[in-house]
Scaffold this active site. Structure first.
Site, PDB file in Angstrom:
ATOM      1  N   GLU A 173       0.790  -1.236   0.000  1.00  9.37           N
ATOM      2  CA  GLU A 173       0.000   0.000   0.000  1.00  9.37           C
ATOM      3  C   GLU A 173       0.828   1.295   0.000  1.00  9.37           C
ATOM      4  OE1 GLU A 173      -2.815  -0.437   3.194  1.00  9.37           O
ATOM      5  OE2 GLU A 173      -3.853  -2.092   2.209  1.00  9.37           O
ATOM      6  N   ASN A 215       2.218  -4.549  -3.424  1.00  9.58           N
ATOM      7  CA  ASN A 215       0.807  -4.914  -3.227  1.00  9.58           C
ATOM      8  C   ASN A 215      -0.002  -3.649  -2.958  1.00  9.58           C
ATOM      9  OD1 ASN A 215      -0.961  -7.257  -2.943  1.00  9.58           O
ATOM     10  ND2 ASN A 215      -1.171  -6.713  -0.778  1.00  9.58           N
ATOM     11  N   HIS A 251     -10.473  -6.170  -2.183  1.00 13.29           N
ATOM     12  CA  HIS A 251     -11.496  -6.282  -1.153  1.00 13.29           C
ATOM     13  C   HIS A 251     -12.730  -5.611  -1.717  1.00 13.29           C
ATOM     14  CE1 HIS A 251      -8.735  -7.852   1.752  1.00 13.29           C
ATOM     15  NE2 HIS A 251      -7.890  -6.894   1.453  1.00 13.29           N
TER      16      HIS A 251
END
Ligand code: XIL
Length: 392
Positions: A173, A215, A251
């Site tokens: 992130e 990621n 998500h």
């Protein structure tokens, strides 16, 4: 009508996606699945069996308590070829205090994976969000000291697991959660804009043979974030940073979307930069009380898996959990619960989402062509807190 039959009917009707067939030859060198799997009898095949025949990994997460003997561990080992420690390898677990190494949790998860022939996704060396960075690290303001601490952490963790963990989420992130700017984090503040290159260089030096991944969260639904991530990765590649893959978390805080074609193109954007891509944290929250929740959810899983299978560089699909009985989403405090976002229900029975996932794998093995439809309406993401409290 089963998914595979439906796809074949659609294919026969001419509703085909131009690039079409799955590139089944794009293997990652994984071994064949369990020989008990007979493709004519879908119930005889696990996700793991099928994905390995397509040269892809199918993964899930676990905490140390979940790899103890029981239905969670049984399901994990049976269905998945890759294991991501949910929290056990994060900095806040491994080194909560300077030099206070805590490897017990990660050892338990990694040992389980090795014992069951699963690969491990090393998640994550540096989570570049202050919320998830231990206080003692955040307190460092001297660049030289922060560089020393980063090197100690990365060398120690990669050194300990390097023989068993061959791919790492080196950085997690680097962009702000809901937005397109770089995240505001201690590493960037103290080391400057080159901090990502420094962290990747440290990981590469610690294990020159490891696959190094970046990621990221929310690129599938935060406006402009996919494009921002592509630009970031393009810059890293251009600068010669040793980066080999990009993980897309996924998500899904909604049962709508993604559009199959649009999402496939997003995956291809990374392939075009010469790196691998993976779905690393898939879950699909349902809305409690929606009578169609599980069929909508199954459609989402099917489209995400199919998009990945259509892109040769898409190496892995990992779900963030195994059973609806244990999902981080139910503890966020921002979503209506229970979210029931995973492939198995509270009793570990496969849900429609599981059948859709398996159906997409079977269809790929059958060489199905993909329809351009169905494409659902554009996503409307639920507002979520940018940074859930961590339990580590
Ligand atoms: C989550 C875990 O599931 C929770 O148990 C923990 O409290 C916070 O972190 N993006 C990531 C994962 O990269 O590491 C996060 O995992 C979920 C969001």
């Amino acid at each position: 009508m089963t998914l595979i039959v439906a796809l074949l009917v659609l294919a026969a009707a001419g509703g085909l996606h131009p690039p079409g067939a799955i590139d089944a030859a794009a293997t990652t060198g994984l071994s064949e699945g369990d020989t008990a799997c007979d493709l004519r009898v879908p119930d005889s095949c696990t996700l793991r069996d099928l994905a390995s025949r397509l040269g892809r990994r199918v993964g899930a997460t676990a905490e140390p308590s979940q790899v103890l003997p029981g239905p969670f561990a049984d399901t994990l080992a049976r269905e998945f070829s890759s294991l991501t420690p949910e929290n056990a390898l994060k900095w806040y677990t491994v080194q909560p205090n300077r030099g206070g190494w805590n490897f017990g949790p990660a050892d338990a998860v990694v040992d389980f994976a090795v014992a069951h022939g699963m690969e491990v996704r090393g998640h994550t060396l540096v989570w570049t969000q202050d919320t998830f960075t231990p206080g003692w690290v955040k307190a460092i303001s001297d660049p030289a000291e922060l560089r020393t601490v980063l090197a100690e952490h990365i060398n120690t963790v990669v050194g300990r697991y390097g023989d068993r963990v061959h791919r790492w989420d080196v950085v997690n992130e680097p962009l702000e959660s809901i937005g397109t700017n770089p995240s505001d984090n201690v590493f960037g503040r103290v080391l400057g804009a080159g901090y990502l290159a420094e962290i990747f260089a440290l990981a590469h030096a610690a294990d020159p043979s490891a696959e190094l991944w970046l990621n990221e969260f929310g690129t599938d639904w935060v406006p402009g974030k996919h494009e921002a991530l592509v630009e970031l990765v393009r810059q890293l590649v251009t600068d010669g940073v040793p980066i080999h893959g990009v993980g897309i978390q996924m998500h899904r805080f909604t049962t709508e979307g993604p559009d199959l074609d649009a999402f496939r193109r997003q995956l291809e954007d990374f392939a075009a930069l010469g790196v691998k891509v993976a779905i690393t944290e898939l879950d699909v929250a349902t809305v409690p009380g929606d009578p169609d929740a599980f069929s909508k959810q199954a459609g989402t899983y099917e489209r995400v898996v199919t998009a990945c299978l259509l892109v040769a560089a898409c190496a892995e699909i990992t779900t963030w959990g195994v059973t609806d009985a244990a999902t981080w989403l139910d503890h966020l405090g921002t979503l209506p619960t229970p979210t029931r976002p995973l492939l198995f229900d509270d009793q570990y029975a496969p849900k429609p989402a599981y059948l859709a996932f398996r159906g997409a794998l079977l269809a790929a093995l059958a060489g199905a062509q993909w329809p351009t439809q169905p494409s659902p309406p554009p996503m409307t993401a639920l507002p979520v807190a940018a940074a859930p409290a961590f339990t580590g």
